[in-house]
Write a protein that holds these residues in place. Structure first.
Motif, mmCIF file in Angstrom:
data_model
loop_
_atom_site.group_PDB
_atom_site.id
_atom_site.type_symbol
_atom_site.label_atom_id
_atom_site.label_comp_id
_atom_site.label_asym_id
_atom_site.label_seq_id
_atom_site.Cartn_x
_atom_site.Cartn_y
_atom_site.Cartn_z
ATOM 1 N N TYR A 25 45.508 23.998 32.123
ATOM 2 C CA TYR A 25 45.146 25.393 32.350
ATOM 3 C C TYR A 25 45.954 25.959 33.511
ATOM 4 N N GLU A 26 46.191 27.249 33.452
ATOM 5 C CA GLU A 26 46.847 27.960 34.540
ATOM 6 C C GLU A 26 45.734 28.533 35.419
ATOM 7 N N VAL A 27 45.538 27.954 36.603
ATOM 8 C CA VAL A 27 44.357 28.267 37.412
ATOM 9 C C VAL A 27 44.751 29.082 38.651
ATOM 10 N N TYR A 28 43.996 30.154 38.884
ATOM 11 C CA TYR A 28 44.200 31.033 40.038
ATOM 12 C C TYR A 28 42.890 31.102 40.828
ATOM 13 N N TRP A 29 43.016 31.344 42.133
ATOM 14 C CA TRP A 29 41.828 31.540 42.959
ATOM 15 C C TRP A 29 41.986 32.793 43.815
ATOM 16 N N PHE A 30 41.027 33.697 43.674
ATOM 17 C CA PHE A 30 40.950 34.865 44.539
ATOM 18 C C PHE A 30 39.927 34.561 45.629
ATOM 19 N N ASP A 31 40.405 34.370 46.857
ATOM 20 C CA ASP A 31 39.527 34.136 48.005
ATOM 21 C C ASP A 31 38.865 35.462 48.356
ATOM 22 N N GLY A 35 39.292 34.433 54.014
ATOM 23 C CA GLY A 35 38.966 33.809 55.287
ATOM 24 C C GLY A 35 39.515 32.424 55.496
ATOM 25 N N ALA A 36 40.305 31.906 54.546
ATOM 26 C CA ALA A 36 40.696 30.501 54.662
ATOM 27 C C ALA A 36 42.202 30.269 54.716
ATOM 28 N N GLY A 37 42.992 31.298 54.404
ATOM 29 C CA GLY A 37 44.425 31.047 54.297
ATOM 30 C C GLY A 37 44.697 30.172 53.088
ATOM 31 N N PHE A 38 45.860 29.537 53.063
ATOM 32 C CA PHE A 38 46.189 28.639 51.954
ATOM 33 C C PHE A 38 45.424 27.336 52.119
ATOM 34 N N VAL A 39 44.722 26.912 51.069
ATOM 35 C CA VAL A 39 43.863 25.720 51.138
ATOM 36 C C VAL A 39 44.569 24.543 50.486
ATOM 37 N N GLU A 40 44.873 23.534 51.290
ATOM 38 C CA GLU A 40 45.596 22.366 50.798
ATOM 39 C C GLU A 40 44.773 21.538 49.815
ATOM 40 N N LYS A 41 43.459 21.574 49.929
ATOM 41 C CA LYS A 41 42.610 20.767 49.036
ATOM 42 C C LYS A 41 42.824 21.133 47.574
ATOM 43 N N ILE A 42 43.225 22.379 47.330
ATOM 44 C CA ILE A 42 43.518 22.813 45.957
ATOM 45 C C ILE A 42 44.927 23.404 45.921
ATOM 46 N N ASN A 43 45.873 22.677 46.501
ATOM 47 C CA ASN A 43 47.227 23.207 46.653
ATOM 48 C C ASN A 43 47.964 23.377 45.322
ATOM 49 N N TRP A 44 47.411 22.851 44.252
ATOM 50 C CA TRP A 44 48.003 23.002 42.922
ATOM 51 C C TRP A 44 47.593 24.332 42.265
ATOM 52 N N LYS A 46 47.169 28.455 42.129
ATOM 53 C CA LYS A 46 47.824 29.660 42.621
ATOM 54 C C LYS A 46 46.782 30.518 43.333
ATOM 55 N N GLN A 47 46.955 30.695 44.643
ATOM 56 C CA GLN A 47 45.916 31.278 45.485
ATOM 57 C C GLN A 47 46.274 32.696 45.931
ATOM 58 N N PHE A 48 45.264 33.557 45.899
ATOM 59 C CA PHE A 48 45.423 34.913 46.413
ATOM 60 C C PHE A 48 44.675 35.021 47.737
ATOM 61 N N ASN A 49 45.428 34.985 48.815
ATOM 62 C CA ASN A 49 44.851 35.121 50.150
ATOM 63 C C ASN A 49 45.785 35.998 50.989
ATOM 64 N N ARG A 80 42.213 46.688 53.115
ATOM 65 C CA ARG A 80 42.241 46.953 51.679
ATOM 66 C C ARG A 80 40.853 46.713 51.069
ATOM 67 N N LYS A 81 40.515 47.486 50.058
ATOM 68 C CA LYS A 81 39.239 47.323 49.377
ATOM 69 C C LYS A 81 39.320 46.186 48.361
ATOM 70 N N VAL A 82 38.248 45.395 48.312
ATOM 71 C CA VAL A 82 38.208 44.240 47.405
ATOM 72 C C VAL A 82 38.481 44.659 45.972
ATOM 73 N N GLU A 83 37.793 45.720 45.522
ATOM 74 C CA GLU A 83 37.919 46.111 44.122
ATOM 75 C C GLU A 83 39.345 46.522 43.763
ATOM 76 N N ASN A 84 40.061 47.155 44.701
ATOM 77 C CA ASN A 84 41.443 47.559 44.429
ATOM 78 C C ASN A 84 42.374 46.353 44.326
ATOM 79 N N VAL A 85 42.176 45.405 45.259
ATOM 80 C CA VAL A 85 42.998 44.192 45.249
ATOM 81 C C VAL A 85 42.728 43.378 43.992
ATOM 82 N N PHE A 86 41.446 43.255 43.647
ATOM 83 C CA PHE A 86 41.073 42.460 42.471
ATOM 84 C C PHE A 86 41.616 43.101 41.189
#
Length: 379
Positions: A25-31, A35-44, A46-49, A80-86
Protein backbone atom coordinates in the motif's frame (compact mmCIF):
# COMPACT_ATOMS: atom_id res chain seq x y z
CA UNK A 1 -4.01 1.48 -2.95
CA UNK A 2 -3.38 4.91 -1.42
CA UNK A 3 -4.18 5.16 2.28
CA UNK A 4 -4.21 8.53 4.04
CA UNK A 5 -3.92 8.21 7.82
CA UNK A 6 -4.95 11.13 10.02
CA UNK A 7 -3.82 11.08 13.66
CA UNK A 8 -1.98 12.82 16.43
CA UNK A 9 1.63 11.66 16.91
CA UNK A 10 1.11 8.73 19.25
CA UNK A 11 3.03 5.55 20.08
CA UNK A 12 0.01 3.29 19.56
CA UNK A 13 -0.73 4.92 16.21
CA UNK A 14 2.85 4.35 15.06
CA UNK A 15 2.59 0.67 16.05
CA UNK A 16 -0.66 0.26 14.12
CA UNK A 17 0.84 1.98 11.08
CA UNK A 18 3.86 -0.30 11.05
CA UNK A 19 1.51 -3.24 10.54
CA UNK A 20 1.09 -1.86 7.00
CA UNK A 21 4.80 -1.84 6.23
CA UNK A 22 5.72 -3.92 3.15
CA UNK A 23 2.01 -4.38 2.41
CA UNK A 24 2.34 -2.82 -1.02
CA UNK A 25 0.00 0.00 0.00
CA UNK A 26 1.01 3.60 -0.56
CA UNK A 27 0.68 5.03 2.96
CA UNK A 28 0.55 8.71 3.95
CA UNK A 29 0.23 10.35 7.36
CA UNK A 30 -1.23 13.78 8.03
CA UNK A 31 0.01 14.89 11.47
CA UNK A 32 -3.11 16.71 12.54
CA UNK A 33 -1.25 18.60 15.28
CA UNK A 34 1.93 19.28 13.31
CA UNK A 35 3.65 18.60 16.61
CA UNK A 36 6.18 15.87 15.93
CA UNK A 37 8.24 16.75 12.88
CA UNK A 38 9.42 13.79 10.82
CA UNK A 39 8.90 10.56 12.80
CA UNK A 40 11.60 7.95 12.32
CA UNK A 41 9.46 5.16 13.79
CA UNK A 42 7.40 5.25 10.59
CA UNK A 43 10.09 6.60 8.27
CA UNK A 44 8.75 4.47 5.40
CA UNK A 45 5.48 6.48 5.44
CA UNK A 46 5.08 9.67 3.41
CA UNK A 47 4.47 12.26 6.13
CA UNK A 48 2.77 15.64 6.02
CA UNK A 49 4.26 17.80 8.75
CA UNK A 50 5.60 21.33 9.08
CA UNK A 51 2.37 22.61 7.54
CA UNK A 52 0.95 24.83 10.26
CA UNK A 53 3.04 28.02 10.15
CA UNK A 54 3.53 30.16 7.03
CA UNK A 55 6.65 31.81 8.43
CA UNK A 56 8.64 32.31 11.61
CA UNK A 57 9.98 35.56 13.03
CA UNK A 58 12.52 36.63 15.72
CA UNK A 59 11.61 37.58 19.30
CA UNK A 60 8.31 35.71 19.04
CA UNK A 61 8.28 34.60 22.71
CA UNK A 62 9.17 38.09 23.92
CA UNK A 63 6.33 39.55 21.82
CA UNK A 64 3.94 36.98 23.32
CA UNK A 65 4.82 38.11 26.84
CA UNK A 66 5.00 41.88 26.22
CA UNK A 67 2.32 42.42 23.59
CA UNK A 68 -0.10 39.46 23.72
CA UNK A 69 -2.78 41.12 21.55
CA UNK A 70 -0.34 41.78 18.72
CA UNK A 71 1.04 38.25 19.10
CA UNK A 72 -2.48 36.75 18.85
CA UNK A 73 -3.19 38.75 15.70
CA UNK A 74 0.07 37.65 14.06
CA UNK A 75 -0.61 34.02 14.99
CA UNK A 76 -3.96 34.15 13.22
CA UNK A 77 -2.33 35.55 10.10
CA UNK A 78 0.61 33.15 9.96
CA UNK A 79 -1.25 29.94 10.92
CA UNK A 80 -2.73 27.80 8.17
CA UNK A 81 -6.18 26.29 8.74
CA UNK A 82 -6.35 22.51 9.11
CA UNK A 83 -9.23 22.14 6.68
CA UNK A 84 -7.42 24.09 3.94
CA UNK A 85 -4.21 22.09 4.32
CA UNK A 86 -6.11 18.80 4.43
CA UNK A 87 -8.10 19.72 1.32
CA UNK A 88 -4.84 20.42 -0.53
CA UNK A 89 -3.45 17.04 0.55
CA UNK A 90 -6.59 15.25 -0.63
CA UNK A 91 -6.35 17.01 -3.97
CA UNK A 92 -2.65 16.23 -4.32
CA UNK A 93 -2.57 12.50 -3.53
CA UNK A 94 -6.17 11.42 -4.38
CA UNK A 95 -6.34 8.72 -1.66
CA UNK A 96 -8.49 5.62 -2.04
CA UNK A 97 -9.49 5.94 1.61
CA UNK A 98 -8.96 8.12 4.66
CA UNK A 99 -8.47 6.53 8.08
CA UNK A 100 -8.69 8.79 11.16
CA UNK A 101 -7.68 7.70 14.64
CA UNK A 102 -9.71 9.34 17.45
CA UNK A 103 -12.68 11.61 16.92
CA UNK A 104 -12.14 14.93 18.71
CA UNK A 105 -8.53 15.57 17.76
CA UNK A 106 -8.33 13.87 14.36
CA UNK A 107 -11.83 13.25 13.05
CA UNK A 108 -13.73 16.47 13.66
CA UNK A 109 -11.03 18.80 12.23
CA UNK A 110 -11.29 17.05 8.85
CA UNK A 111 -15.06 16.59 8.84
CA UNK A 112 -15.90 19.68 6.78
CA UNK A 113 -13.50 18.55 4.06
CA UNK A 114 -14.69 14.93 4.09
CA UNK A 115 -18.31 16.05 3.72
CA UNK A 116 -17.37 17.55 0.38
CA UNK A 117 -16.18 14.24 -1.12
CA UNK A 118 -17.13 10.58 -1.33
CA UNK A 119 -13.80 9.10 -0.28
CA UNK A 120 -14.38 6.16 2.12
CA UNK A 121 -13.77 7.29 5.70
CA UNK A 122 -12.56 4.77 8.27
CA UNK A 123 -12.69 5.77 11.92
CA UNK A 124 -10.90 4.07 14.85
CA UNK A 125 -12.23 5.04 18.27
CA UNK A 126 -9.71 5.49 21.07
CA UNK A 127 -9.95 5.72 24.83
CA UNK A 128 -12.85 7.91 25.97
CA UNK A 129 -13.84 8.83 22.42
CA UNK A 130 -17.33 7.32 22.53
CA UNK A 131 -17.87 6.49 26.17
CA UNK A 132 -17.26 9.97 27.57
CA UNK A 133 -17.60 12.32 24.60
CA UNK A 134 -19.72 14.79 26.59
CA UNK A 135 -16.96 15.13 29.21
CA UNK A 136 -14.59 15.83 26.34
CA UNK A 137 -16.73 18.86 25.50
CA UNK A 138 -18.54 17.40 22.49
CA UNK A 139 -22.25 17.79 21.89
CA UNK A 140 -24.31 14.79 20.88
CA UNK A 141 -25.41 16.37 17.61
CA UNK A 142 -21.76 17.02 16.62
CA UNK A 143 -20.87 13.38 17.29
CA UNK A 144 -23.88 12.23 15.27
CA UNK A 145 -22.85 14.47 12.36
CA UNK A 146 -19.39 12.94 12.42
CA UNK A 147 -20.68 9.36 12.58
CA UNK A 148 -23.04 10.10 9.71
CA UNK A 149 -19.97 10.66 7.49
CA UNK A 150 -18.09 7.59 8.75
CA UNK A 151 -18.28 4.65 6.33
CA UNK A 152 -16.33 2.07 8.33
CA UNK A 153 -15.79 1.77 12.08
CA UNK A 154 -13.04 0.03 14.07
CA UNK A 155 -13.09 -0.20 17.85
CA UNK A 156 -10.76 -1.50 20.55
CA UNK A 157 -13.76 -2.86 22.51
CA UNK A 158 -17.30 -4.15 21.98
CA UNK A 159 -18.68 -1.43 24.27
CA UNK A 160 -17.97 1.40 21.82
CA UNK A 161 -19.69 -0.36 18.93
CA UNK A 162 -22.83 -0.64 21.07
CA UNK A 163 -22.58 3.07 21.88
CA UNK A 164 -22.28 4.24 18.27
CA UNK A 165 -25.23 2.07 17.25
CA UNK A 166 -27.28 3.89 19.88
CA UNK A 167 -26.10 7.15 18.30
CA UNK A 168 -27.51 6.08 14.94
CA UNK A 169 -24.46 4.59 13.19
CA UNK A 170 -25.60 1.98 10.68
CA UNK A 171 -22.63 1.58 8.34
CA UNK A 172 -20.10 -1.24 8.38
CA UNK A 173 -18.30 -2.38 11.52
CA UNK A 174 -14.85 -3.78 10.71
CA UNK A 175 -14.35 -5.36 14.13
CA UNK A 176 -12.56 -5.10 17.46
CA UNK A 177 -8.78 -4.61 17.27
CA UNK A 178 -6.26 -3.33 19.81
CA UNK A 179 -5.43 0.30 19.11
CA UNK A 180 -1.77 -0.51 18.57
CA UNK A 181 -2.40 -3.26 16.05
CA UNK A 182 -1.51 -6.13 18.37
CA UNK A 183 0.73 -7.21 21.21
CA UNK A 184 4.26 -8.44 20.55
CA UNK A 185 5.01 -10.55 23.62
CA UNK A 186 8.57 -11.03 24.89
CA UNK A 187 7.96 -14.61 26.05
CA UNK A 188 11.50 -15.26 27.27
CA UNK A 189 11.11 -12.52 29.90
CA UNK A 190 7.96 -13.94 31.51
CA UNK A 191 9.04 -14.86 35.05
CA UNK A 192 7.35 -17.34 37.37
CA UNK A 193 4.95 -15.93 39.96
CA UNK A 194 7.08 -16.69 43.02
CA UNK A 195 9.95 -14.55 41.69
CA UNK A 196 7.80 -11.47 40.97
CA UNK A 197 8.06 -8.72 43.61
CA UNK A 198 7.08 -5.54 41.75
CA UNK A 199 3.72 -3.76 41.71
CA UNK A 200 3.19 -1.88 38.45
CA UNK A 201 0.89 1.16 38.39
CA UNK A 202 -0.29 3.13 35.37
CA UNK A 203 0.48 6.74 36.33
CA UNK A 204 -2.29 8.66 34.56
CA UNK A 205 -3.78 11.50 36.61
CA UNK A 206 -5.41 13.60 33.91
CA UNK A 207 -9.05 13.94 34.86
CA UNK A 208 -9.86 10.42 33.70
CA UNK A 209 -6.88 8.50 35.12
CA UNK A 210 -6.92 8.08 38.91
CA UNK A 211 -3.42 6.91 39.79
CA UNK A 212 -3.20 9.01 42.98
CA UNK A 213 -6.03 7.01 44.55
CA UNK A 214 -4.06 3.82 43.89
CA UNK A 215 -1.01 5.32 45.58
CA UNK A 216 -3.14 6.34 48.55
CA UNK A 217 -4.56 2.83 48.75
CA UNK A 218 -1.04 1.38 48.89
CA UNK A 219 0.00 3.89 51.54
CA UNK A 220 -2.87 2.67 53.70
CA UNK A 221 -1.50 -0.89 53.67
CA UNK A 222 1.35 -2.64 55.43
CA UNK A 223 3.03 -4.28 52.46
CA UNK A 224 6.00 -6.62 52.63
CA UNK A 225 9.30 -4.71 52.54
CA UNK A 226 10.47 -6.86 49.61
CA UNK A 227 7.86 -5.33 47.29
CA UNK A 228 9.11 -2.70 44.83
CA UNK A 229 7.15 -0.39 42.53
CA UNK A 230 7.10 0.54 38.85
CA UNK A 231 5.07 3.66 37.99
CA UNK A 232 4.89 4.06 34.22
CA UNK A 233 3.38 6.82 32.06
CA UNK A 234 3.44 8.99 35.19
CA UNK A 235 1.95 12.47 34.93
CA UNK A 236 3.81 15.31 36.67
CA UNK A 237 1.33 15.43 39.55
CA UNK A 238 2.00 11.75 40.22
CA UNK A 239 5.76 12.25 40.14
CA UNK A 240 5.45 15.16 42.58
CA UNK A 241 3.27 13.08 44.89
CA UNK A 242 5.82 10.26 44.97
CA UNK A 243 8.66 12.67 45.77
CA UNK A 244 6.76 14.06 48.75
CA UNK A 245 5.38 10.76 50.05
CA UNK A 246 7.10 9.60 53.24
CA UNK A 247 5.89 6.07 52.48
CA UNK A 248 7.33 5.81 48.98
CA UNK A 249 10.59 7.46 50.04
CA UNK A 250 11.30 4.26 51.97
CA UNK A 251 10.56 2.05 48.94
CA UNK A 252 12.35 1.22 45.73
CA UNK A 253 10.31 3.05 43.07
CA UNK A 254 11.07 3.27 39.36
CA UNK A 255 9.21 6.11 37.65
CA UNK A 256 8.76 6.34 33.89
CA UNK A 257 7.41 9.73 32.85
CA UNK A 258 4.40 9.91 30.57
CA UNK A 259 6.32 12.23 28.25
CA UNK A 260 9.49 10.14 28.05
CA UNK A 261 10.10 7.51 25.40
CA UNK A 262 10.77 3.92 26.37
CA UNK A 263 11.09 1.20 23.72
CA UNK A 264 8.04 -1.03 23.92
CA UNK A 265 10.19 -4.15 24.18
CA UNK A 266 11.91 -2.76 27.28
CA UNK A 267 8.57 -2.00 28.94
CA UNK A 268 7.37 -5.53 28.19
CA UNK A 269 10.54 -6.93 29.74
CA UNK A 270 9.88 -4.89 32.88
CA UNK A 271 6.27 -6.12 32.98
CA UNK A 272 7.57 -9.67 32.85
CA UNK A 273 9.02 -9.11 36.34
CA UNK A 274 5.89 -7.52 37.85
CA UNK A 275 3.48 -9.26 40.17
CA UNK A 276 0.49 -6.91 39.88
CA UNK A 277 -0.62 -4.40 37.25
CA UNK A 278 -3.00 -1.70 38.48
CA UNK A 279 -4.82 0.65 36.12
CA UNK A 280 -7.49 2.96 37.52
CA UNK A 281 -9.65 5.41 35.59
CA UNK A 282 -13.21 6.67 35.31
CA UNK A 283 -13.14 6.41 31.51
CA UNK A 284 -11.10 4.54 28.94
CA UNK A 285 -11.27 2.18 26.01
CA UNK A 286 -9.47 -1.15 26.15
CA UNK A 287 -6.04 -0.17 27.54
CA UNK A 288 -3.18 -1.51 25.43
CA UNK A 289 -0.98 -1.56 28.53
CA UNK A 290 -3.49 -3.85 30.27
CA UNK A 291 -3.32 -6.33 27.40
CA UNK A 292 0.48 -6.12 27.37
CA UNK A 293 0.62 -6.76 31.12
CA UNK A 294 -1.70 -9.76 30.82
CA UNK A 295 0.39 -11.12 27.97
CA UNK A 296 3.51 -10.85 30.14
CA UNK A 297 1.85 -12.79 32.97
CA UNK A 298 1.08 -9.89 35.31
CA UNK A 299 -2.05 -10.21 37.49
CA UNK A 300 -4.31 -7.31 36.44
CA UNK A 301 -6.36 -5.08 38.73
CA UNK A 302 -8.24 -2.72 36.43
CA UNK A 303 -11.17 -0.32 36.58
CA UNK A 304 -14.18 -1.22 34.47
CA UNK A 305 -15.71 1.93 32.92
CA UNK A 306 -18.78 1.08 30.89
CA UNK A 307 -18.02 -2.60 31.54
CA UNK A 308 -15.22 -2.52 28.98
CA UNK A 309 -12.60 -4.37 31.03
CA UNK A 310 -14.87 -7.31 31.78
CA UNK A 311 -14.58 -8.13 28.07
CA UNK A 312 -11.15 -9.59 28.92
CA UNK A 313 -11.17 -10.02 32.73
CA UNK A 314 -13.42 -12.33 34.73
CA UNK A 315 -13.34 -10.99 38.28
CA UNK A 316 -11.59 -13.34 40.67
CA UNK A 317 -10.44 -15.68 37.90
CA UNK A 318 -7.86 -14.00 35.69
CA UNK A 319 -7.82 -10.61 37.40
CA UNK A 320 -9.78 -8.19 39.57
CA UNK A 321 -12.18 -5.46 38.43
CA UNK A 322 -12.26 -2.13 40.25
CA UNK A 323 -15.96 -1.30 40.21
CA UNK A 324 -15.58 2.07 41.96
CA UNK A 325 -12.37 3.84 40.87
CA UNK A 326 -12.79 6.41 43.69
CA UNK A 327 -12.99 3.86 46.53
CA UNK A 328 -9.53 3.76 48.11
CA UNK A 329 -10.43 1.08 50.67
CA UNK A 330 -11.89 -1.24 48.02
CA UNK A 331 -8.76 -0.83 45.85
CA UNK A 332 -6.56 -1.64 48.85
CA UNK A 333 -8.62 -4.78 49.55
CA UNK A 334 -8.20 -5.99 45.97
CA UNK A 335 -4.43 -5.45 46.14
CA UNK A 336 -4.28 -7.32 49.44
CA UNK A 337 -6.33 -10.27 48.14
CA UNK A 338 -4.21 -10.53 45.01
CA UNK A 339 -0.95 -10.56 46.98
CA UNK A 340 -2.21 -13.15 49.45
CA UNK A 341 -3.62 -15.55 46.84
CA UNK A 342 -0.58 -16.81 44.97
CA UNK A 343 -2.40 -19.87 43.64
CA UNK A 344 -4.95 -17.65 41.90
CA UNK A 345 -2.16 -15.56 40.36
CA UNK A 346 -0.43 -18.69 39.05
CA UNK A 347 -3.62 -19.85 37.31
CA UNK A 348 -4.33 -16.34 36.03
CA UNK A 349 -0.84 -16.05 34.55
CA UNK A 350 -1.23 -19.29 32.62
CA UNK A 351 -4.64 -18.26 31.30
CA UNK A 352 -3.77 -14.63 30.46
CA UNK A 353 -0.57 -15.39 28.57
CA UNK A 354 -2.39 -17.92 26.41
CA UNK A 355 -5.44 -15.65 25.97
CA UNK A 356 -3.39 -12.71 24.72
CA UNK A 357 -1.38 -14.93 22.41
CA UNK A 358 -4.57 -16.33 20.89
CA UNK A 359 -6.50 -13.07 20.60
CA UNK A 360 -4.03 -10.17 20.40
CA UNK A 361 -0.87 -11.64 18.87
CA UNK A 362 0.62 -8.93 16.67
CA UNK A 363 1.98 -11.28 14.01
CA UNK A 364 -1.35 -13.07 13.66
CA UNK A 365 -3.35 -9.82 13.53
CA UNK A 366 -1.26 -8.27 10.78
CA UNK A 367 -2.99 -10.08 7.93
CA UNK A 368 -6.41 -9.39 9.46
CA UNK A 369 -5.58 -5.67 9.59
CA UNK A 370 -4.41 -5.67 5.98
CA UNK A 371 -7.67 -7.39 5.05
CA UNK A 372 -9.63 -4.52 6.63
CA UNK A 373 -8.28 -2.12 4.05
CA UNK A 374 -9.04 -4.57 1.25
CA UNK A 375 -12.65 -4.76 2.45
CA UNK A 376 -12.88 -0.98 2.32
CA UNK A 377 -11.40 -0.91 -1.18
CA UNK A 378 -13.83 -3.56 -2.45
CA UNK A 379 -16.79 -1.57 -1.13
Amino acid sequence: MKILLVAIPNHHFFQWTNQLKESGYEVYWFDITDGAGFVEKINWVKQFNGWKLKWDYPFRHRLKNKFPKIYTLLERIRTRKVENVFEDIISKIQPDLVHCFEMKLAGLPILSTMRQNNIPLVYSSWGSDMFYFEKLGLKKEVVEQFLNRVDFFISDCKRDYNIIKQLGYSNEFLGVFPGNGGIEIESEYIQLIHSRKIICIKGYEDGFGKALLVLEAIESMQLNDTIDFLIFSADEIVKDYLKKSLYFKTKKVEIISRNSFMPNKLLLQKLGRCSLYIGNSISDGMPNSLLEAMGMGVFPIQSNPGKVTEEVITHGVNGFLIENPNDIEAIANLIRMAIENQEMRVKAQEYNVQYVQENYNRAQLQQAILNLYERVKLN
